[in-house]
Design a protein around this motif. Structure first.
Motif, PDB file in Angstrom:
ATOM      1  N   TYR A 134       0.854  -1.226  -0.014  1.00 20.96           N
ATOM      2  CA  TYR A 134       0.097  -0.100   0.079  1.00 20.96           C
ATOM      3  C   TYR A 134       0.900   1.240   0.012  1.00 20.96           C
ATOM      4  CZ  TYR A 134      -3.171   3.673   1.542  1.00 20.96           C
ATOM      5  OH  TYR A 134      -3.790   4.830   1.695  1.00 20.96           O
ATOM      6  N   TYR A 135       1.701   1.418   0.948  1.00 19.45           N
ATOM      7  CA  TYR A 135       2.643   2.450   0.938  1.00 19.45           C
ATOM      8  C   TYR A 135       3.648   2.665  -0.115  1.00 19.45           C
ATOM      9  CZ  TYR A 135       1.483   3.105   5.988  1.00 19.45           C
ATOM     10  OH  TYR A 135       0.658   3.299   7.182  1.00 19.45           O
ATOM     11  N   ASN A 136       4.066   1.494  -0.747  1.00 24.12           N
ATOM     12  CA  ASN A 136       4.993   1.513  -1.828  1.00 24.12           C
ATOM     13  C   ASN A 136       4.154   1.996  -3.074  1.00 24.12           C
ATOM     14  OD1 ASN A 136       7.848   0.934  -2.522  1.00 24.12           O
ATOM     15  ND2 ASN A 136       7.121  -0.357  -3.855  1.00 24.12           N
ATOM     16  N   ASN A 137       2.795   1.555  -3.274  1.00 21.61           N
ATOM     17  CA  ASN A 137       2.017   2.198  -4.303  1.00 21.61           C
ATOM     18  C   ASN A 137       1.758   3.636  -4.237  1.00 21.61           C
ATOM     19  OD1 ASN A 137       2.231  -0.294  -5.728  1.00 21.61           O
ATOM     20  ND2 ASN A 137       0.721  -1.149  -4.457  1.00 21.61           N
ATOM     21  N   GLN A 138       1.580   3.802  -2.959  1.00 21.19           N
ATOM     22  CA  GLN A 138       1.079   5.465  -2.782  1.00 21.19           C
ATOM     23  C   GLN A 138       2.351   6.201  -2.562  1.00 21.19           C
ATOM     24  OE1 GLN A 138      -2.226   6.525  -2.624  1.00 21.19           O
ATOM     25  NE2 GLN A 138      -2.456   4.220  -3.114  1.00 21.19           N
ATOM     26  N   LEU A 139       3.730   5.713  -3.132  1.00 17.03           N
ATOM     27  CA  LEU A 139       5.094   6.472  -3.132  1.00 17.03           C
ATOM     28  C   LEU A 139       5.210   7.242  -1.642  1.00 17.03           C
ATOM     29  CD1 LEU A 139       4.627   8.041  -6.648  1.00 17.03           C
ATOM     30  CD2 LEU A 139       5.873   5.939  -5.900  1.00 17.03           C
ATOM     31  N   GLN A 140       4.712   6.502  -0.705  1.00 16.28           N
ATOM     32  CA  GLN A 140       5.254   6.906   0.717  1.00 16.28           C
ATOM     33  C   GLN A 140       6.183   6.044   1.206  1.00 16.28           C
ATOM     34  OE1 GLN A 140       1.875   7.521   3.629  1.00 16.28           O
ATOM     35  NE2 GLN A 140       0.228   7.259   1.982  1.00 16.28           N
ATOM     36  N   ILE A 141       7.480   6.483   0.466  1.00 14.51           N
ATOM     37  CA  ILE A 141       8.621   5.681   0.429  1.00 14.51           C
ATOM     38  C   ILE A 141       9.077   5.253   1.852  1.00 14.51           C
ATOM     39  CG2 ILE A 141      10.889   5.441  -0.240  1.00 14.51           C
ATOM     40  CD1 ILE A 141       8.749   5.326  -2.456  1.00 14.51           C
ATOM     41  N   ASP A 142       9.164   6.432   2.896  1.00 17.07           N
ATOM     42  CA  ASP A 142       9.887   6.521   4.201  1.00 17.07           C
ATOM     43  C   ASP A 142       8.951   5.338   5.233  1.00 17.07           C
ATOM     44  OD1 ASP A 142      11.557   8.049   3.564  1.00 17.07           O
ATOM     45  OD2 ASP A 142      10.697   9.685   4.532  1.00 17.07           O
ATOM     46  N   LYS A 143       7.531   5.527   5.113  1.00 14.55           N
ATOM     47  CA  LYS A 143       6.898   4.382   5.535  1.00 14.55           C
ATOM     48  C   LYS A 143       6.962   3.104   5.055  1.00 14.55           C
ATOM     49  CE  LYS A 143       2.984   7.622   7.163  1.00 14.55           C
ATOM     50  NZ  LYS A 143       1.698   7.964   7.081  1.00 14.55           N
ATOM     51  N   ALA A 144       7.086   2.863   3.650  1.00 12.03           N
ATOM     52  CA  ALA A 144       7.197   1.811   3.176  1.00 12.03           C
ATOM     53  C   ALA A 144       8.462   0.895   3.660  1.00 12.03           C
ATOM     54  CB  ALA A 144       7.175   1.633   1.488  1.00 12.03           C
ATOM     55  N   PHE A 145       9.611   1.711   3.691  1.00  5.20           N
ATOM     56  CA  PHE A 145      11.018   1.222   4.262  1.00  5.20           C
ATOM     57  C   PHE A 145      10.894   0.716   5.792  1.00  5.20           C
ATOM     58  CE2 PHE A 145      14.996   2.090   6.180  1.00  5.20           C
ATOM     59  CZ  PHE A 145      15.902   1.100   5.310  1.00  5.20           C
ATOM     60  N   SER A 146       9.946   1.569   6.420  1.00  4.38           N
ATOM     61  CA  SER A 146       9.810   1.226   7.857  1.00  4.38           C
ATOM     62  C   SER A 146       9.138  -0.387   8.109  1.00  4.38           C
ATOM     63  CB  SER A 146       9.190   2.388   8.731  1.00  4.38           C
ATOM     64  OG  SER A 146       9.056   1.885   9.933  1.00  4.38           O
ATOM     65  N   VAL A 147       8.127  -0.220   7.411  1.00  8.58           N
ATOM     66  CA  VAL A 147       7.276  -1.639   7.369  1.00  8.58           C
ATOM     67  C   VAL A 147       8.185  -2.821   6.545  1.00  8.58           C
ATOM     68  CG1 VAL A 147       5.553  -2.752   6.140  1.00  8.58           C
ATOM     69  CG2 VAL A 147       5.160  -0.580   6.908  1.00  8.58           C
ATOM     70  N   LEU A 148       9.092  -2.627   5.898  1.00 13.70           N
ATOM     71  CA  LEU A 148       9.923  -3.535   5.229  1.00 13.70           C
ATOM     72  C   LEU A 148      10.866  -3.920   6.390  1.00 13.70           C
ATOM     73  CD1 LEU A 148      10.710  -4.852   2.548  1.00 13.70           C
ATOM     74  CD2 LEU A 148      12.497  -3.093   2.184  1.00 13.70           C
ATOM     75  N   ILE A 149      11.467  -3.094   6.874  1.00 13.75           N
ATOM     76  CA  ILE A 149      12.451  -3.492   8.287  1.00 13.75           C
ATOM     77  C   ILE A 149      11.642  -4.272   9.202  1.00 13.75           C
ATOM     78  CG2 ILE A 149      13.754  -2.405  10.310  1.00 13.75           C
ATOM     79  CD1 ILE A 149      14.988  -2.146   7.448  1.00 13.75           C
ATOM     80  N   GLU A 150      10.398  -3.878   9.466  1.00 16.33           N
ATOM     81  CA  GLU A 150       9.538  -4.720  10.554  1.00 16.33           C
ATOM     82  C   GLU A 150       9.232  -6.164  10.067  1.00 16.33           C
ATOM     83  OE1 GLU A 150       5.483  -4.112  13.054  1.00 16.33           O
ATOM     84  OE2 GLU A 150       6.341  -2.591  11.536  1.00 16.33           O
ATOM     85  N   GLN A 151       8.907  -6.226   8.587  1.00 16.59           N
ATOM     86  CA  GLN A 151       8.674  -7.399   8.093  1.00 16.59           C
ATOM     87  C   GLN A 151       9.999  -8.424   7.980  1.00 16.59           C
ATOM     88  OE1 GLN A 151       7.628  -7.275   3.731  1.00 16.59           O
ATOM     89  NE2 GLN A 151       6.163  -8.984   4.170  1.00 16.59           N
ATOM     90  N   GLU A 152      11.057  -7.866   7.844  1.00 18.94           N
ATOM     91  CA  GLU A 152      12.442  -8.576   7.825  1.00 18.94           C
ATOM     92  C   GLU A 152      12.609  -9.307   9.112  1.00 18.94           C
ATOM     93  OE1 GLU A 152      16.840  -8.425   5.905  1.00 18.94           O
ATOM     94  OE2 GLU A 152      15.909  -6.597   6.443  1.00 18.94           O
ATOM     95  N   SER A 153      12.382  -8.241  10.149  1.00 20.73           N
ATOM     96  CA  SER A 153      12.692  -8.761  11.614  1.00 20.73           C
ATOM     97  C   SER A 153      11.711  -9.756  11.955  1.00 20.73           C
ATOM     98  CB  SER A 153      12.672  -7.463  12.591  1.00 20.73           C
ATOM     99  OG  SER A 153      12.757  -8.030  13.890  1.00 20.73           O
ATOM    100  N   LEU A 154      10.572  -9.724  11.441  1.00 20.69           N
ATOM    101  CA  LEU A 154       9.486 -10.866  11.847  1.00 20.69           C
ATOM    102  C   LEU A 154       9.678 -12.103  11.190  1.00 20.69           C
ATOM    103  CD1 LEU A 154       6.919 -11.658  13.274  1.00 20.69           C
ATOM    104  CD2 LEU A 154       5.666 -10.711  11.104  1.00 20.69           C
ATOM    105  N   LEU A 155      10.247 -11.927   9.784  1.00 21.03           N
ATOM    106  CA  LEU A 155      10.745 -13.455   9.164  1.00 21.03           C
ATOM    107  C   LEU A 155      11.649 -14.162   9.823  1.00 21.03           C
ATOM    108  CD1 LEU A 155      10.113 -14.886   6.582  1.00 21.03           C
ATOM    109  CD2 LEU A 155      12.224 -13.422   5.766  1.00 21.03           C
ATOM    110  N   ASN A 156      12.479 -13.633  10.753  1.00 22.91           N
ATOM    111  CA  ASN A 156      13.437 -14.326  11.346  1.00 22.91           C
ATOM    112  C   ASN A 156      13.029 -15.241  12.493  1.00 22.91           C
ATOM    113  OD1 ASN A 156      15.562 -13.500   9.881  1.00 22.91           O
ATOM    114  ND2 ASN A 156      15.924 -11.497  11.209  1.00 22.91           N
ATOM    115  N   LYS A 157      11.744 -14.871  13.111  1.00 22.56           N
ATOM    116  CA  LYS A 157      11.201 -15.546  14.029  1.00 22.56           C
ATOM    117  C   LYS A 157      10.111 -16.687  13.575  1.00 22.56           C
ATOM    118  CE  LYS A 157      10.816 -11.484  16.702  1.00 22.56           C
ATOM    119  NZ  LYS A 157       9.654 -10.288  17.341  1.00 22.56           N
ATOM    120  N   ILE A 158       9.810 -16.870  12.259  1.00 19.23           N
ATOM    121  CA  ILE A 158       8.855 -17.692  11.526  1.00 19.23           C
ATOM    122  C   ILE A 158       9.541 -19.211  11.462  1.00 19.23           C
ATOM    123  CG2 ILE A 158       7.390 -18.245   9.556  1.00 19.23           C
ATOM    124  CD1 ILE A 158       6.831 -15.267   9.279  1.00 19.23           C
TER     125      ILE A 158
END
Length: 625
Positions: free
Chosen positions: A88-112
């Protein structure tokens, strides 16, 4: 994922609310949200009257789903929620928010636990992020990684998504041959997809790429393919009311009409594209549509209209360092120049030049080509590896067998060495405990003689010293090393007893450097006694003068040096009694050998003949505290 789509479209048919916007957002919702989580799959049971949102830009409806997923106790569902939020954020070109979510997603992946099943999404999201910020080098890196992961999963749709990103990179770098190779690869994958109506985005993409290829080659058959693909895309877009894909389909039809010279039809199609484009809530890519309309009016000779719509195109453009902005300003400079708006043409051309210099350069092209070569090399190596698996298996069996044999040999050899070491230690203990038996025999004989002569004081002293030597000998049996002070004390007691045995036969003296710490420095116990005994028993035998023994203790930064000198018979005189000397020497050699093994040192001794008038023995030991 197929089950999620079935639920998705079944509920869509029952939905009575109007659906807005396009670009189907492929997501999995939780079928067992409150009952459990199975097989790394997150699907959701949606109740009647819940609205499924195809449109990525409907923020209210989409964030209802995102929040529902992120607030579950299941990490897999939280990951899917972050995935939706990132897009959603990436398509809306809200790049900073998209990057923040990306970092959170990477951290969560290590727990799965089933991490491998979700790695593609993270890699692909990184590619999309770098696409958005126009970092072609990193985009190509993650696009190749995504394609490799998609091939590992053997997932056609994931392969298509990865290839689309690669095509974007090579298009921006004007690498037409490589571009076309990947387009054809994606085309085959898209045509093999079941239910083509669901994939209008992919068919519109193919239509765009074929239309772009036509502008380069002017091959008429390419336009036929463009028309075929856009008809499939348009059918699916209207079936599922995807406004974004409707707009894209009319944009392709405008291009077809333009290439065929039917400018009036081109204007009708571009107006339809703008109409459906405006229905998209949130971010709209209207700039490109107004650019096409400006070209149509320019080619119709309507210069003011062309100027007006070009102004509108620039108005809707989000100015940033991107390939899209670069190409927009290049075409704007052409339109303004042909519309006699030279000041605007010059401004747009300057902007185009500046963006071109910052976006495209040879270094980036070389780096991206290098990444492609690495991908191809890895792919070829993977094929070779698969062909060699059987040979490797046999090789591993052979190597494993050899290692097993070598391990057994090593094990038995080590056990043998340990046994030998135990034997040496036992022998050493016995050697430390053993003063020449003749000494004890002779000492006891002297004690008997003194007793007979009733010299009680001398007898008492003699007996006390002998007892002390025997006690120290036994104690040294269990002590690996003793202090220099203890060694000197032991030698003193021993020499005094020998003097009682051989009155007026010899003298002795210790010479100790002042800087030696006699109570701290340590050496193997009773190490010097065999050399001293050898001097007394054999070196001083039948002498017609008083013998002399000098014992020196010296040290430097690394070693301790013990020198034993006597003025008795030299080597030549004692050759006939070599067996006595060699026995004492062998005892010391055995002890030093084991000492060196235990301490990983280099202790040794040297024997010198003092001009045929006595011996000098120098023992070199490492400093041990």
């Amino acid at each position: 994922m197929n089950n999620a789509f079935e639920v998705h479209f079944r509920l869509l048919k029952r939905n009575t609310f109007p659906l807005v916007k396009i670009y189907t957002f492929f997501f999995l919702l939780v079928s067992n949200l409150f009952y459990g989580q199975n097989d790394c799959n997150c699907a959701t049971h949606l109740v009647d009257n819940s609205q499924i949102i195809h449109n990525k830009t409907d923020s209210i409806s989409q964030f209802q789903v995102i929040d529902k997923l992120k607030n579950t106790k299941f990490e897999i569902c939280q990951f899917e929620g972050l995935n939706l939020e990132f897009h959603y954020y990436n398509n809306q070109l809200q790049i900073d928010k998209a990057f923040s979510v990306l970092i959170e997603q990477e951290s969560l992946l290590n727990k799965i636990d089933c991490k491998k099943d979700f790695e593609f999404k993270l890699i692909y999201n990184k590619a999309r992020y770098y696409h958005a910020i126009n970092d072609l080098e990193k985009l190509s890196d993650f696009a190749f990684k995504a394609l490799t992961e998609a091939e590992r999963l053997n997932d056609a749709e994931k392969k298509i998504k990865s290839i689309i990103e690669l095509v974007y990179v090579f298009t921006r770098l004007n690498e037409d041959e490589k571009n076309w190779k990947y387009i054809k690869q994606a085309q085959q994958l898209i045509l093999d997809l079941k239910e083509p109506d669901r994939f209008s985005y992919y068919y519109n993409w193919l239509a765009y790429e074929y239309e772009n290829k036509y502008t380069i080659t002017n091959r008429a058959t390419l336009l036929d393919s463009v028309l075929l693909f856009v008809n499939k895309a348009k059918k699916g877009a209207f079936k599922y009311r995807k406004f974004g894909e409707m707009s894209r389909s009319y944009r392709v039809e405008e291009a077809i009409a333009y290439h065929k010279g039917d400018l009036k039809k081109a204007l009708v199609n571009i107006d339809s594209a703008i109409y459906f484009g405006k229905k998209i809530k949130g971010h709209k890519n209207l700039s490109g549509l107004y650019l096409s309309k400006a070209w149509d009016h320019l080619d119709l000779g309507e210069l003011e209209a062309a100027n007006t719509w070009m102004d509108t195109s620039l108005y809707y453009n989000i100015e940033r360092k991107s390939a899209a902005s670069m190409m927009l300003h290049r075409e704007a400079s052409e339109i303004y120049e042909n519309a006699n708006k030279l000041d605007k043409a010059f401004t747009s051309y300057k902007r185009y030049t500046k963006l071109k210099d910052s976006i495209l350069n040879i270094e980036k092209l070389e780096k991206i080509n290098e990444l492609e070569q690495k991908y191809n090399k890895a792919k070829n190596e993977q094929r070779i590896v698969s062909l060699e698996k059987k040979e490797q298996l046999y090789m591993f069996i052979i190597i494993g067998g050899l290692l097993l044999v070598l391990s057994l040999i090593f094990f038995f050899r080590q056990r043998s060495l340990k046994n030998k070491q135990k034997i040496l230690e036992t022998e050493q203990r016995l050697n430390r405990a053993r003063i020449n038996p003749h000494f004890f025999f002779n000492a006891m004989a002297s004690l008997q003689r003194l007793s007979q002569q009733e010299k009680s004081i001398q007898t008492t002293l003699y007996t006390a010293r002998l007892a002390k030597i025997m006690r120290q000998s036994l104690e040294n049996t269990y002590e690996e090393v003793v202090s220099i002070e203890d060694e000197i004390d032991f030698l003193t007691q021993y020499l005094e007893i020998q003097k009682l045995r051989f009155p007026n036969k010899f003298e002795y003296q210790f010479h100790i450097d002042e800087d030696i710490e006699t109570n701290e420095l340590r050496l193997p116990g009773m190490l010097t006694q065999p050399f001293v005994e050898n001097a007394i028993e054999h070196g001083f035998c039948d002498l017609n003068y008083v013998g002399k023994i000098d014992i020196y203790f010296k040290a430097d930064d690394l070693n301790v040096y013990i020198s034993i000198e006597d003025n008795g018979k030299g080597i030549k005189e004692l050759e006939s009694k070599k067996e006595h000397k060699s026995r004492a020497m062998q005892i010391v050699k055995d002890r030093l050998y084991l000492f060196n093994m235990q301490h990983k040192s280099h202790a040794f001794y040297n024997i010198e003949n003092l001009n045929n008038d006595g011996f000098k023995i120098v023992i070199t030991l490492p400093k041990i505290y």
